[in-house]
Motif scaffolding. Structure first.
Motif, PDB file in Angstrom:
ATOM      1  N   THR A 101       0.820  -1.219   0.000  1.00 55.09           N
ATOM      2  CA  THR A 101       0.000   0.000   0.000  1.00 55.09           C
ATOM      3  C   THR A 101       0.849   1.262   0.000  1.00 55.09           C
ATOM      4  N   GLY A 102       1.863   1.300   0.863  1.00 53.96           N
ATOM      5  CA  GLY A 102       2.719   2.477   0.935  1.00 53.96           C
ATOM      6  C   GLY A 102       3.423   2.753  -0.377  1.00 53.96           C
ATOM      7  N   ALA A 103       3.891   1.688  -1.027  1.00 61.88           N
ATOM      8  CA  ALA A 103       4.569   1.848  -2.311  1.00 61.88           C
ATOM      9  C   ALA A 103       3.606   2.366  -3.374  1.00 61.88           C
ATOM     10  N   LEU A 104       2.358   1.879  -3.362  1.00 61.67           N
ATOM     11  CA  LEU A 104       1.376   2.342  -4.339  1.00 61.67           C
ATOM     12  C   LEU A 104       1.040   3.819  -4.114  1.00 61.67           C
ATOM     13  N   LEU A 105       0.924   4.224  -2.846  1.00 63.84           N
ATOM     14  CA  LEU A 105       0.676   5.640  -2.549  1.00 63.84           C
ATOM     15  C   LEU A 105       1.838   6.493  -3.027  1.00 63.84           C
ATOM     16  N   ALA A 106       3.063   6.004  -2.821  1.00 64.62           N
ATOM     17  CA  ALA A 106       4.248   6.728  -3.278  1.00 64.62           C
ATOM     18  C   ALA A 106       4.282   6.787  -4.800  1.00 64.62           C
ATOM     19  N   ALA A 107       3.948   5.691  -5.469  1.00 65.12           N
ATOM     20  CA  ALA A 107       3.941   5.665  -6.931  1.00 65.12           C
ATOM     21  C   ALA A 107       2.908   6.643  -7.479  1.00 65.12           C
ATOM     22  N   GLY A 108       1.730   6.673  -6.852  1.00 61.54           N
ATOM     23  CA  GLY A 108       0.699   7.588  -7.296  1.00 61.54           C
ATOM     24  C   GLY A 108       1.089   9.035  -7.116  1.00 61.54           C
ATOM     25  N   THR A 109       1.674   9.350  -5.960  1.00 60.24           N
ATOM     26  CA  THR A 109       2.018  10.739  -5.632  1.00 60.24           C
ATOM     27  C   THR A 109       3.289  11.197  -6.344  1.00 60.24           C
ATOM     28  N   LEU A 110       4.348  10.359  -6.314  1.00 57.89           N
ATOM     29  CA  LEU A 110       5.652  10.770  -6.843  1.00 57.89           C
ATOM     30  C   LEU A 110       5.792  10.550  -8.344  1.00 57.89           C
ATOM     31  N   LEU A 111       5.204   9.486  -8.868  1.00 56.17           N
ATOM     32  CA  LEU A 111       5.367   9.181 -10.291  1.00 56.17           C
ATOM     33  C   LEU A 111       4.233   9.763 -11.132  1.00 56.17           C
ATOM     34  N   ILE A 112       2.993   9.474 -10.767  1.00 59.90           N
ATOM     35  CA  ILE A 112       1.865  10.001 -11.538  1.00 59.90           C
ATOM     36  C   ILE A 112       1.631  11.472 -11.224  1.00 59.90           C
ATOM     37  N   GLY A 113       1.751  11.855  -9.948  1.00 56.05           N
ATOM     38  CA  GLY A 113       1.693  13.262  -9.565  1.00 56.05           C
ATOM     39  C   GLY A 113       0.353  13.723  -9.024  1.00 56.05           C
ATOM     40  N   ARG A 114       0.410  14.696  -8.117  1.00 58.05           N
ATOM     41  CA  ARG A 114      -0.792  15.253  -7.503  1.00 58.05           C
ATOM     42  C   ARG A 114      -1.517  16.193  -8.471  1.00 58.05           C
ATOM     43  N   MET A 115      -2.827  16.287  -8.262  1.00 58.96           N
ATOM     44  CA  MET A 115      -3.590  17.327  -8.950  1.00 58.96           C
ATOM     45  C   MET A 115      -3.139  18.689  -8.437  1.00 58.96           C
ATOM     46  N   LYS A 116      -3.104  19.656  -9.297  1.00 62.04           N
ATOM     47  CA  LYS A 116      -2.822  21.020  -8.884  1.00 62.04           C
ATOM     48  C   LYS A 116      -3.930  21.487  -7.936  1.00 62.04           C
ATOM     49  N   GLY A 117      -3.523  22.010  -6.779  1.00 57.44           N
ATOM     50  CA  GLY A 117      -4.508  22.505  -5.816  1.00 57.44           C
ATOM     51  C   GLY A 117      -4.863  21.526  -4.718  1.00 57.44           C
ATOM     52  N   VAL A 118      -4.409  20.265  -4.840  1.00 54.53           N
ATOM     53  CA  VAL A 118      -4.654  19.270  -3.796  1.00 54.53           C
ATOM     54  C   VAL A 118      -3.392  19.116  -2.962  1.00 54.53           C
ATOM     55  N   ASP A 119      -3.506  19.374  -1.666  1.00 58.30           N
ATOM     56  CA  ASP A 119      -2.340  19.353  -0.786  1.00 58.30           C
ATOM     57  C   ASP A 119      -1.830  17.934  -0.562  1.00 58.30           C
ATOM     58  N   ARG A 120      -2.730  17.019  -0.148  1.00 56.00           N
ATOM     59  CA  ARG A 120      -2.363  15.624   0.096  1.00 56.00           C
ATOM     60  C   ARG A 120      -3.472  14.703  -0.406  1.00 56.00           C
ATOM     61  N   PRO A 121      -3.167  13.819  -1.341  1.00 55.38           N
ATOM     62  CA  PRO A 121      -4.180  12.851  -1.781  1.00 55.38           C
ATOM     63  C   PRO A 121      -4.629  11.972  -0.611  1.00 55.38           C
TER      64      PRO A 121
END
Length: 334
Positions: A101-121
């Protein structure tokens, strides 16, 4: 629609992952499933007649005990990493895994990237409701962020409301803040500050504080909380449902012939109860706030939850939910 699947993630990978993908591919001809993992192991469970399943061979995989961020950065050839990068590069439209789970959250946040305007997914999960008013409710965050700020919870309310509206067709979803009392002045500094933000959020239908004992009774369509509390509630609901079924089963089998006959007569009702409490049929947990759908299902998932999660992703992509959210938060940011 193209969905990148981490075929090596989870306790039962790749066998159960592939079986669930095969079932989904047969039903949804408009979806192409791209399976990342060891090709020889994937092909053992694959129906070669299906034209909407592709395989991308990878030699590495991220283990459950691996450090999340370090594994994403160092295991460049891992199935999860390659699948995430394919979404980042626009080759696929969504990422699905039953792995770390932690790796998937990291992959989503660091590789795919956050939406502009969203502080923390945040992670959103869907649960069954026992109320006549609504069949399900959604809770966010259920584990992405152990330490949350009031602004995070406020953003979760908007994200969750849009999910309920676009994916489940709820016109004006109600939002409740999980707290230790329903009064406005109850709770910690976090919940008190979050309450004020939610009360002034014009994009949601906020109904105030709600207590944990009322969640399954349909108190609101969307429940918002910090990730630490949400994860504890998720596991409590899951554990209670499993324990309840075990107690009923033991009561039937360990109390003589009359109990066994009664259990036989109640067999269909008990199965219905088990199905009602099984939240895996509503799909996996959605990492909300990133630029593409990232969905995590339980590590012990079998083919059935995998199938339901793919169906969920298809509904998300078809609803144009992400495009709406990206436009909303970019506009607010400006």
């Amino acid at each position: 629609m193209r969905i990148a699947v981490d075929a090596m993630g989870g306790d039962n990978a790749p066998s159960e992952i592939v079986k669930g993908c095969v079932k989904a591919a047969r039903e949804f001809s408009d979806v192409t499933l791209v399976l990342y993992g060891k090709e020889d192991l994937i092909r053992k469970e694959l129906d070669e007649s299906l034209t909407n399943i592709e395989i991308v061979h990878t030699d590495e995989k991220i283990l459950s005990e691996d450090d999340p961020v370090r594994s994403i950065r160092r295991k460049k050839e891992a199935s999860m990493v390659k699948a995430a990068l394919s979404v980042k590069n626009g080759e696929n439209h969504a990422l699905f895994s039953a792995g770390n789970t932690g790796a998937l959250l990291a992959a989503g946040t660091l590789l795919i990237g956050r939406m502009k305007g969203v502080d923390r997914p945040g992670l959103l999960a869907t649960f069954p409701s026992l109320s006549d008013k609504r069949s399900v409710f959604h809770m966010i965050d259920v584990g992405a962020n152990a330490d949350s700020k009031p602004v995070n919870i406020d953003q979760y309310a908007t994200l969750g409301s849009q999910y309920a509206r676009f994916v489940h067709g709820i016109e004006s979803p109600t939002v409740g803040l999980l707290n230790n009392g329903t009064e406005e002045n109850k709770g910690s500094m976090l919940t008190k500050e979050a309450y004020q933000l939610l009360e002034n959020n014009k994009d949601i239908n906020f109904v105030g504080n709600v207590e944990a004992r009322e969640l399954l009774n349909g108190v609101a369509d969307v429940i918002v909380t910090d990730g630490f509390t949400g994860n504890a509630v998720l596991k409590t609901i899951e554990g209670t449902a499993m324990s309840m079924m075990t107690v009923l089963k033991n009561s039937i089998y360990n109390n003589g012939i009359k109990s066994k006959v009664g259990g036989l007569l109640l067999k269909d009702s008990l199965k219905g109860m088990k199905d009602l409490l099984d939240y895996s049929k509503y799909g996996g947990a959605v990492l909300f706030g990133v630029k593409a759908p990232v969905i995590k299902t339980h590590g012990s998932a079998t083919s059935e939850p995998v199938y339901h999660t793919i169906r969920q992703i298809r509904e998300m992509l078809d609803s144009q939910l992400l495009e709406e959210l990206i436009g909303h938060f970019e506009q607010n940011e400006e």
